[in-house]
Design a protein around this motif. Structure first.
Motif, mmCIF file in Angstrom:
data_model
loop_
_atom_site.group_PDB
_atom_site.id
_atom_site.type_symbol
_atom_site.label_atom_id
_atom_site.label_comp_id
_atom_site.label_asym_id
_atom_site.label_seq_id
_atom_site.Cartn_x
_atom_site.Cartn_y
_atom_site.Cartn_z
ATOM 1 N N GLU A 1 -95.479 50.993 33.856
ATOM 2 C CA GLU A 1 -94.982 51.273 34.424
ATOM 3 C C GLU A 1 -93.843 49.901 34.329
ATOM 4 N N LEU A 2 -94.496 49.069 34.302
ATOM 5 C CA LEU A 2 -92.369 47.631 34.626
ATOM 6 C C LEU A 2 -91.896 47.703 32.468
ATOM 7 N N HIS A 3 -92.404 48.426 31.931
ATOM 8 C CA HIS A 3 -91.890 48.240 30.447
ATOM 9 C C HIS A 3 -90.795 49.588 31.329
ATOM 10 N N LEU A 4 -91.315 50.675 31.607
ATOM 11 C CA LEU A 4 -89.745 51.520 32.171
ATOM 12 C C LEU A 4 -88.772 51.185 33.279
ATOM 13 N N GLN A 5 -89.419 50.013 33.849
ATOM 14 C CA GLN A 5 -88.699 49.183 35.600
ATOM 15 C C GLN A 5 -87.925 48.894 35.089
ATOM 16 N N LEU A 6 -88.277 48.352 33.675
ATOM 17 C CA LEU A 6 -86.953 47.177 32.649
ATOM 18 C C LEU A 6 -85.772 48.236 32.256
ATOM 19 N N GLU A 7 -86.557 48.830 32.051
ATOM 20 C CA GLU A 7 -85.336 49.120 31.020
ATOM 21 C C GLU A 7 -84.311 50.457 32.028
ATOM 22 N N ARG A 8 -84.948 51.188 33.356
ATOM 23 C CA ARG A 8 -84.252 51.823 34.242
ATOM 24 C C ARG A 8 -83.415 50.539 34.537
ATOM 25 N N THR A 9 -83.912 48.805 35.078
ATOM 26 C CA THR A 9 -82.743 48.260 35.596
ATOM 27 C C THR A 9 -81.386 48.194 34.731
ATOM 28 N N GLU A 10 -82.085 47.817 33.592
ATOM 29 C CA GLU A 10 -81.145 47.022 32.410
ATOM 30 C C GLU A 10 -80.152 48.373 31.978
ATOM 31 N N ALA A 11 -80.367 50.201 32.289
ATOM 32 C CA ALA A 11 -79.461 51.425 32.329
ATOM 33 C C ALA A 11 -78.419 51.292 33.345
ATOM 34 N N ALA A 12 -79.092 50.682 34.352
ATOM 35 C CA ALA A 12 -78.557 50.435 35.838
ATOM 36 C C ALA A 12 -77.218 49.358 35.870
ATOM 37 N N TRP A 13 -77.497 47.819 35.486
ATOM 38 C CA TRP A 13 -76.862 46.989 34.832
ATOM 39 C C TRP A 13 -75.694 47.438 33.836
ATOM 40 N N ALA A 14 -76.206 47.914 33.077
ATOM 41 C CA ALA A 14 -75.293 48.567 32.026
ATOM 42 C C ALA A 14 -73.904 49.496 32.834
ATOM 43 N N GLN A 15 -74.376 49.961 33.445
ATOM 44 C CA GLN A 15 -73.539 51.388 34.648
ATOM 45 C C GLN A 15 -72.975 50.725 35.167
ATOM 46 N N CYS A 16 -72.672 49.987 35.872
ATOM 47 C CA CYS A 16 -72.292 49.112 36.784
ATOM 48 C C CYS A 16 -71.557 48.327 35.887
ATOM 49 N N ALA A 17 -72.206 47.568 35.032
ATOM 50 C CA ALA A 17 -71.028 47.210 34.301
ATOM 51 C C ALA A 17 -69.591 47.729 33.447
ATOM 52 N N ALA A 18 -70.348 48.952 32.776
ATOM 53 C CA ALA A 18 -69.641 49.882 32.891
ATOM 54 C C ALA A 18 -68.092 49.904 34.253
ATOM 55 N N GLU A 19 -68.553 50.037 34.568
ATOM 56 C CA GLU A 19 -67.538 50.362 35.946
ATOM 57 C C GLU A 19 -66.833 49.426 36.333
ATOM 58 N N VAL A 20 -67.313 48.171 36.733
ATOM 59 C CA VAL A 20 -66.468 47.086 36.718
ATOM 60 C C VAL A 20 -65.296 46.309 35.864
ATOM 61 N N ASP A 21 -65.666 47.041 34.489
ATOM 62 C CA ASP A 21 -64.937 47.068 33.315
ATOM 63 C C ASP A 21 -64.081 48.139 33.634
ATOM 64 N N ALA A 22 -63.828 49.456 33.889
ATOM 65 C CA ALA A 22 -62.812 49.803 33.670
ATOM 66 C C ALA A 22 -62.148 50.063 34.999
ATOM 67 N N VAL A 23 -62.633 48.551 35.743
ATOM 68 C CA VAL A 23 -61.675 48.569 37.354
ATOM 69 C C VAL A 23 -60.572 48.190 37.071
ATOM 70 N N ILE A 24 -61.659 46.057 36.442
ATOM 71 C CA ILE A 24 -60.722 45.740 35.679
ATOM 72 C C ILE A 24 -59.623 45.687 34.482
ATOM 73 N N ALA A 25 -60.412 46.623 33.471
ATOM 74 C CA ALA A 25 -58.862 47.421 32.445
ATOM 75 C C ALA A 25 -57.811 47.831 33.623
ATOM 76 N N CYS A 26 -57.942 48.826 34.813
ATOM 77 C CA CYS A 26 -57.229 49.717 35.438
ATOM 78 C C CYS A 26 -55.746 48.674 36.157
ATOM 79 N N HIS A 27 -56.544 47.377 36.517
ATOM 80 C CA HIS A 27 -55.865 46.837 37.170
ATOM 81 C C HIS A 27 -54.985 45.764 36.276
ATOM 82 N N GLU A 28 -55.449 45.592 34.861
ATOM 83 C CA GLU A 28 -54.526 44.795 33.659
ATOM 84 C C GLU A 28 -53.629 45.468 33.649
ATOM 85 N N ALA A 29 -53.845 47.004 33.290
ATOM 86 C CA ALA A 29 -53.034 47.868 32.709
ATOM 87 C C ALA A 29 -51.989 48.243 33.431
ATOM 88 N N ALA A 30 -51.800 47.892 35.633
ATOM 89 C CA ALA A 30 -50.632 48.140 36.215
ATOM 90 C C ALA A 30 -49.864 46.880 36.127
#
Length: 82
Positions: free
Chosen positions: A52-81
């Motif tokens: 369960e701890l290993h599964l939670q680590l995978e879920r946490t890493e996936a959540a951080w990756a999703q969050c980082a992708a969203e933040v990167d998309a907003v930053i890229a949009c602002h730079e393009a504007a």
């Protein structure tokens, strides 16, 4: 010389405001097309085994990756504007 009185004076005062001028400039519209960033959240967990701890680590890493992708998309949009 006679001065205007009563309704004639009111009429003359109203007409004094009617002057030919240049029209006001059209305001410039600024449109922000970039998404608003959302707060990053992590899934709640209460692992009791190593599996369960290993599964939670995978879920946490996936959540951080999703969050980082969203933040990167907003930053890229602002730079393009710019």
């Amino acid at each position: 010389m006679r001065s205007a009185t009563g309704p004639a004076l009111a009429c003359l005062m109203l007409l004094s405001g009617c002057a030919a001028t240049t029209p006001s400039p059209v305001p410039t519209l600024i449109v922000n097309r970039c998404a608003t960033p959302n707060p990053c959240t992590l899934p709640a967990s209460h692992p009791t085994t190593n599996g369960e701890l290993h599964l939670q680590l995978e879920r946490t890493e996936a959540a951080w990756a999703q969050c980082a992708a969203e933040v990167d998309a907003v930053i890229a949009c602002h730079e393009a504007a710019r």
